[in-house]
Design an enzyme around this catalytic site. Structure first.
Site, PDB file in Angstrom:
ATOM      1  N   LYS A 184       0.823  -1.213   0.000  1.00  0.00           N
ATOM      2  CA  LYS A 184       0.000   0.000   0.000  1.00  0.00           C
ATOM      3  C   LYS A 184       0.862   1.270   0.000  1.00  0.00           C
ATOM      4  CE  LYS A 184      -3.194  -2.906  -0.222  1.00  0.00           C
ATOM      5  NZ  LYS A 184      -4.193  -3.445   0.662  1.00  0.00           N
TER       6      LYS A 184
HETATM    7  C1  PLP Z   1      -5.169  -4.631   0.921  1.00  0.00           C
HETATM    8  C2  PLP Z   1      -6.633  -4.439   0.915  1.00  0.00           C
HETATM    9  C3  PLP Z   1      -7.460  -4.814   1.986  1.00  0.00           C
HETATM   10  C4  PLP Z   1      -6.942  -5.577   3.156  1.00  0.00           C
HETATM   11  O1  PLP Z   1      -5.858  -4.991   3.750  1.00  0.00           O
HETATM   12  P1  PLP Z   1      -4.965  -5.814   4.785  1.00  0.00           P
HETATM   13  O2  PLP Z   1      -4.281  -4.737   5.558  1.00  0.00           O
HETATM   14  O3  PLP Z   1      -4.049  -6.645   3.965  1.00  0.00           O
HETATM   15  O4  PLP Z   1      -5.882  -6.616   5.618  1.00  0.00           O
HETATM   16  C5  PLP Z   1      -8.793  -4.515   1.932  1.00  0.00           C
HETATM   17  N1  PLP Z   1      -9.331  -3.897   0.883  1.00  0.00           N
HETATM   18  C6  PLP Z   1      -8.588  -3.533  -0.180  1.00  0.00           C
HETATM   19  C7  PLP Z   1      -9.244  -2.822  -1.314  1.00  0.00           C
HETATM   20  C8  PLP Z   1      -7.224  -3.809  -0.208  1.00  0.00           C
HETATM   21  O5  PLP Z   1      -6.495  -3.494  -1.275  1.00  0.00           O
END
Ligand code: PLP
Length: 373
Positions: A184
């Protein structure tokens, strides 16, 4: 000359951040402590002063947000079939029913004009994703929620640092969930956060992430409900503090790189490029479609040929309603045509802050060559 391997994403971690993690390790306090409080305060400041609570993932954040919104068995939550599976999984885990609505082919965001028809007496919340960091139309979303008296839980996993009309995502609105997974826009190794407003909801978030524990008075401990164990560690928070300090710089570089893709492909492009948005787009990823009719090859073949040139390409995401757990509950092909086409044709090309301009050129040239342009 062999070119170095180009991943589709990679976190940027500087030496100061690495040193701050070492300092935390030496401090003797590893669980939730001063660094977590510092990160929550810094995130709150970044988001205009709204309270922020961290946890170990956005998956946990979304689950907690649904609990706070009192979503349970028999309830419906309107959401998107084009997201990471966690977005819909958490709805099922709380015993509620995801109600999918198709997305726009180019923005990948929920078609809000189709949301209203799906709102029923059982609808508790709308759970949109700001796909790839491109904010959904917030005025329209919140007008709809207000009109029907439903909560909004924003899956802002892609959207830390994104803005809608100059207002940061998370600085306004209802419950907003962020992810700090290493892919992210900023990371804590693994991690997530919720922004909320009501003090009683903040207390519920704090309890839910820590086994339902509350401390009614000094020296007293009670459990109000069986929560989960998802509090962030000071080790993770140390990474996050170093990342947040550079987030705007990272996102500015992401926008430059995205602009270079558009520029190089402005006259002729064998791919269908995503919606471009404005300066509020944080470009979590650059995900065009490989049109099946005109590509002359399968997506897998394209990915293999890019890999042979040292360029890694991702897929974000297959349509959720066609995954086994969802098919078993009755969803099938043909229900959400845009989402299904995106699921079949989407490609994630390299985009991360440490990429050089020449890396974008390399991706564009390889793509054009493979697809015969
Ligand atoms: C990465 C992601 C999640 C989950 O995030 P985590 O921190 O890995 O649990 C949820 N929604 C979207 C759109 C994502 O890209």
């Amino acid at each position: 000359m062999t070119l170095e391997k180009l991943p589709f994403t990679r976190p940027t971690l500087d030496e100061a951040t690495i040193a701050s993690v070492a300092a935390t390790l030496r401090s003797g306090w590893l669980a939730s402590g001063p660094r977590v409080q510092e990160l929550e305060a810094a995130l709150s400041q970044y988001l205009g002063g709204r309270p922020v609570r961290t946890m170990t993932s956005a998956t946990a954040a979304l689950e907690i947000a649904l609990y706070v919104a009192k979503v349970g068995p028999g309830d419906e939550v309107i959401t998107t079939p084009i997201s990471w599976c966690a977005t819909a999984n958490v709805i099922l885990r709380l015993g509620a029913k995801p109600v999918f609505v198709d997305v726009d082919l180019d923005s990948r965001n929920l078609l809000l004009e189709q949301v209203e028809a799906k709102i029923s007496a059982r609808t508790r919340a709308i759970l949109p994703v700001h796909f790839s960091g491109l904010p959904i139309a917030m005025d329209q979303l919140y007008a709809l929620a207000q009109k029907h008296g439903v909560r909004v839980i924003e899956d802002a996993a892609h959207a830390i640092g994104s803005a809608w009309h100059d207002k940061r995502i998370g600085s306004f609105g209802d419950l907003v969930c962020f992810s700090f997974h290493p892919n992210k826009n900023m990371t804590t190794g693994e991690g997530g956060a919720i922004v909320a407003t009501a003090p009683d909801e903040i207390r519920t978030i704090e309890a839910y992430r820590f086994n339902g524990v509350v401390k009614p008075a000094p020296g007293e401990l009670d459990v109000l409900f069986p929560g989960i164990k998802a509090n962030m560690s000071d080790i993770q928070a140390s990474i996050g503090l170093g990342q947040l300090a550079r987030l705007d710089e990272f996102n500015a570089r992401r926008r430059e790189l995205a602009a270079r893709y558009y520029q190089l492909w402005q006259h002729s492009c064998p791919l269908r490029l995503p919606a471009r948005g404005d300066t509020g787009h944080s470009w979590h990823m650059f995900a065009p479609l490989l049109p099946r009719e005109t590509a002359g090859m399968t997506r897998l073949e394209f990915i293999r040929q890019m890999d042979a040139r040292g360029i890694s390409v991702g897929i974000h995401y297959p349509a959720i309603h066609l995954l086994t757990a969802y098919r078993q509950l009755g969803w099938r092909d043909g229900q959400f045509p845009n989402a299904e086409r995106i699921g079949r044709e989407t490609l994630t090309l390299p985009l991360f802050p440490a990429m050089r301009d020449e890396d974008v050129d390399r991706v564009v040239n390889a793509t054009n060559e493979i697809l015969g342009r």
